[in-house]
Design an enzyme around this catalytic site. Structure first.
Site, PDB file in Angstrom:
ATOM      1  N   ASN A   4      42.342  44.154  49.739  1.00  0.00           N
ATOM      2  CA  ASN A   4      40.892  44.192  49.911  1.00  0.00           C
ATOM      3  C   ASN A   4      40.462  45.343  50.830  1.00  0.00           C
ATOM      4  OD1 ASN A   4      38.360  43.220  49.276  1.00  0.00           O
ATOM      5  ND2 ASN A   4      38.334  41.775  50.985  1.00  0.00           N
ATOM      6  N   LYS A  63      45.465  44.683  39.462  1.00  0.00           N
ATOM      7  CA  LYS A  63      44.188  44.534  38.772  1.00  0.00           C
ATOM      8  C   LYS A  63      43.700  45.893  38.269  1.00  0.00           C
ATOM      9  CE  LYS A  63      43.067  42.146  42.543  1.00  0.00           C
ATOM     10  NZ  LYS A  63      42.313  41.414  43.557  1.00  0.00           N
ATOM     11  N   ALA A  69      45.016  43.587  33.567  1.00  0.00           N
ATOM     12  CA  ALA A  69      45.936  43.594  34.709  1.00  0.00           C
ATOM     13  C   ALA A  69      47.378  43.653  34.229  1.00  0.00           C
ATOM     14  CB  ALA A  69      45.724  42.334  35.558  1.00  0.00           C
ATOM     15  N   ALA A  93      34.903  39.062  41.289  1.00  0.00           N
ATOM     16  CA  ALA A  93      35.903  39.054  40.216  1.00  0.00           C
ATOM     17  C   ALA A  93      37.326  39.086  40.767  1.00  0.00           C
ATOM     18  CB  ALA A  93      35.673  40.224  39.268  1.00  0.00           C
ATOM     19  N   ASP A  95      38.412  38.010  43.688  1.00  0.00           N
ATOM     20  CA  ASP A  95      38.730  36.716  44.307  1.00  0.00           C
ATOM     21  C   ASP A  95      38.997  35.659  43.247  1.00  0.00           C
ATOM     22  OD1 ASP A  95      38.412  37.781  46.853  1.00  0.00           O
ATOM     23  OD2 ASP A  95      36.294  37.238  46.962  1.00  0.00           O
TER      24      ASP A  95
END
Length: 154
Positions: A4, A63, A69, A93, A95
């Site tokens: 993240n 991803k 993915a 999306a 998460d």
């Protein structure tokens, strides 16, 4: 572990210095393609997946946004491609992807089926505005996931 990475919070060099050592300590990592490239440098998704696995995680799910993915572990590699949708809002999306992948893990599903659910959850979430409003029920997710194409042994 989902990196993240937010470059408003730290620069790329600092992110790499702190995140890369953590990868040896996690079971699973869920980066986006841009995050993987920020951490490891340029490369094709399959090569980045292999490089991430070499750093220690047991499972990597990379991803790729609208392209789906890739996932891999010590023995299996697979790719999942979602059906085309109209994207309204991509927030949440990643998460949703992470949560569905972990759900599949806890259910004992194969890597390909974990990836199918994860891609379905991430994709369906983008079709509704808001960060959690698009989360599907289990039955909605299973139904939508039927449209996700999975190929193993890539």
């Amino acid at each position: 572990f989902d990196p993240n990475i937010r470059l408003k919070l730290w620069d790329a060099a600092t992110a790499r210095r702190h995140i890369l050592p953590l990868l040896a300590q996690v079971d699973m990592v869920f980066p986006g393609l841009d995050e993987a490239r920020l951490l490891l440098g340029e490369g094709e998704p399959e090569a980045l997946l292999d490089r991430l696995l070499s750093l220690g995680p047991r499972v990597v799910a990379l991803k790729l946004g609208a392209q789906g993915a890739l996932a891999g572990n010590g023995t299996t590699r697979c790719v999942a491609t979602p059906p085309a949708v109209t994207v309204i809002d991509p927030v949440g999306a990643g998460d949703a992807f992470d949560a569905a992948f972990l759900f599949g893990t806890l259910r004992g599903l194969s890597l390909g089926e974990q990836l199918r659910l994860a891609v379905a959850a991430g994709t369906i979430t983008t079709t509704i505005p808001g960060d959690y409003e698009g989360l599907a029920s289990y039955q909605e997710l299973v139904t939508f996931a039927q449209g996700v194409q999975v190929r193993e042994g890539i």
